[in-house]
Motif scaffolding. Sequence first.
Motif, PDB file in Angstrom:
ATOM      1  N   ARG A  40       7.853 -26.213   2.032  1.00  0.00           N
ATOM      2  CA  ARG A  40       7.277 -27.389   2.680  1.00  0.00           C
ATOM      3  C   ARG A  40       8.025 -27.759   3.951  1.00  0.00           C
ATOM      4  NH1 ARG A  40       6.427 -32.906  -0.754  1.00  0.00           N
ATOM      5  NH2 ARG A  40       5.085 -31.465  -1.917  1.00  0.00           N
ATOM      6  N   HIS A  41       9.364 -27.641   3.950  1.00  0.00           N
ATOM      7  CA  HIS A  41      10.155 -28.172   5.058  1.00  0.00           C
ATOM      8  C   HIS A  41      10.782 -27.096   5.940  1.00  0.00           C
ATOM      9  CE1 HIS A  41       9.807 -32.368   3.816  1.00  0.00           C
ATOM     10  NE2 HIS A  41       9.857 -31.911   2.582  1.00  0.00           N
ATOM     11  N   ALA A  42      10.706 -25.839   5.516  1.00  0.00           N
ATOM     12  CA  ALA A  42      11.190 -24.752   6.364  1.00  0.00           C
ATOM     13  C   ALA A  42      10.100 -23.726   6.635  1.00  0.00           C
ATOM     14  CB  ALA A  42      12.396 -24.067   5.724  1.00  0.00           C
ATOM     15  N   GLY A  43       9.038 -23.782   5.853  1.00  0.00           N
ATOM     16  CA  GLY A  43       7.921 -22.867   6.055  1.00  0.00           C
ATOM     17  C   GLY A  43       8.144 -21.481   5.503  1.00  0.00           C
ATOM     18  N   ARG A  44       9.237 -21.312   4.773  1.00  0.00           N
ATOM     19  CA  ARG A  44       9.559 -19.985   4.226  1.00  0.00           C
ATOM     20  C   ARG A  44      10.638 -20.138   3.166  1.00  0.00           C
ATOM     21  NH1 ARG A  44      14.507 -18.388   6.377  1.00  0.00           N
ATOM     22  NH2 ARG A  44      15.218 -19.698   8.115  1.00  0.00           N
ATOM     23  N   PRO A  45      10.774 -19.158   2.269  1.00  0.00           N
ATOM     24  CA  PRO A  45      11.926 -19.190   1.359  1.00  0.00           C
ATOM     25  C   PRO A  45      13.226 -19.056   2.148  1.00  0.00           C
ATOM     26  CG  PRO A  45      10.260 -17.623   0.613  1.00  0.00           C
ATOM     27  CD  PRO A  45       9.883 -18.019   2.015  1.00  0.00           C
ATOM     28  N   LEU A  46      14.217 -19.805   1.768  1.00  0.00           N
ATOM     29  CA  LEU A  46      15.522 -19.740   2.411  1.00  0.00           C
ATOM     30  C   LEU A  46      16.440 -18.903   1.532  1.00  0.00           C
ATOM     31  CD1 LEU A  46      15.764 -23.456   3.595  1.00  0.00           C
ATOM     32  CD2 LEU A  46      14.990 -21.452   4.884  1.00  0.00           C
ATOM     33  N   GLN A  47      17.044 -17.883   2.077  1.00  0.00           N
ATOM     34  CA  GLN A  47      17.666 -16.857   1.249  1.00  0.00           C
ATOM     35  C   GLN A  47      19.059 -17.227   0.756  1.00  0.00           C
ATOM     36  OE1 GLN A  47      20.180 -14.198   1.764  1.00  0.00           O
ATOM     37  NE2 GLN A  47      19.583 -13.290  -0.187  1.00  0.00           N
ATOM     38  N   ARG A  48      19.888 -17.814   1.601  1.00  0.00           N
ATOM     39  CA  ARG A  48      21.298 -18.036   1.262  1.00  0.00           C
ATOM     40  C   ARG A  48      21.487 -19.470   0.745  1.00  0.00           C
ATOM     41  NH1 ARG A  48      23.149 -16.711   7.206  1.00  0.00           N
ATOM     42  NH2 ARG A  48      21.282 -18.029   7.440  1.00  0.00           N
ATOM     43  N   VAL A  49      21.944 -19.588  -0.501  1.00  0.00           N
ATOM     44  CA  VAL A  49      22.022 -20.891  -1.171  1.00  0.00           C
ATOM     45  C   VAL A  49      23.481 -21.233  -1.478  1.00  0.00           C
ATOM     46  CG1 VAL A  49      21.378 -22.191  -3.229  1.00  0.00           C
ATOM     47  CG2 VAL A  49      19.725 -20.662  -2.156  1.00  0.00           C
TER      48      VAL A  49
END
Length: 264
Positions: A40-49
């Motif tokens: 919703r807020h980045a438009g893509r999965p974010l890989q590094r958590v």
Amino acid sequence: MTDDPRTAPDCYAHPRYYEIAFAFRDIAAEVDVMQALMQRHAGRPLQRVLDLACGPAPHLAELARRGHSYTGLDASAEMLAHARAKAEAAGASAQFVQAAMADFELPAPVDFAFTALGSLYVASTAQLRSHFAAVARALAPGGLYLLDWCVQFEPQQLFKPDGERWQMQEGGITVDAQVEMVPTQPAEQLFEERLTLQVSDGAARHTLHSRATKRALYPQEFLQLLASQGVFDFAGWWNAWDLEQPIAAAAQPLFRPIALLRRR
């Protein structure tokens, strides 16, 4: 073991018992919410958590299963050793940093950070500001920071006279847990978090205690702090890890409200 909290073993020195005590969460559902917020807020999965105050790293295996790399940060060597063993057993891509939340550095930036279960361990306004500055340094531009139960919308619920009590069981181990939040310096918004674990492990009985000074963080000062530092945009807050329950429309009392920030 002694029942005296001044001399009893520390809860954080016994990661397995601590992990059982807090195993009431639906970890897969929480990661679902994290991924929905990423989309919703980045438009893509974010890989590094980055998992701040990661403790026994309960989200590690689920995040790894979904393709995320994991960094766990904690001040406890015992917790980090437990988390490393878990990562090795799961074959997960993970690294760990022993540091305090108030000021830390990572070897490389991450895309998404979170602090779970109110584990915002800062003991002053200066440390609070330092924490957000450290998280901003750790996040790549456009990265997200999720805070779970860290903003105190309802102080009367936080400072209940008898705290909260619950029991968890796993693998023949029973843990009776109690958490109390006791105001200590109201003018500084400081309180003491007191955690007690009564453990029955086969024939063994253990009493574990931990105490930590924390600074209460209220909604409007939270927003003002973000505005004054100028590195995060406020993305929203919701009740009970439910994106269909924005705080403004949520029923009372609230339970485990989450807040989301976006790195500029």
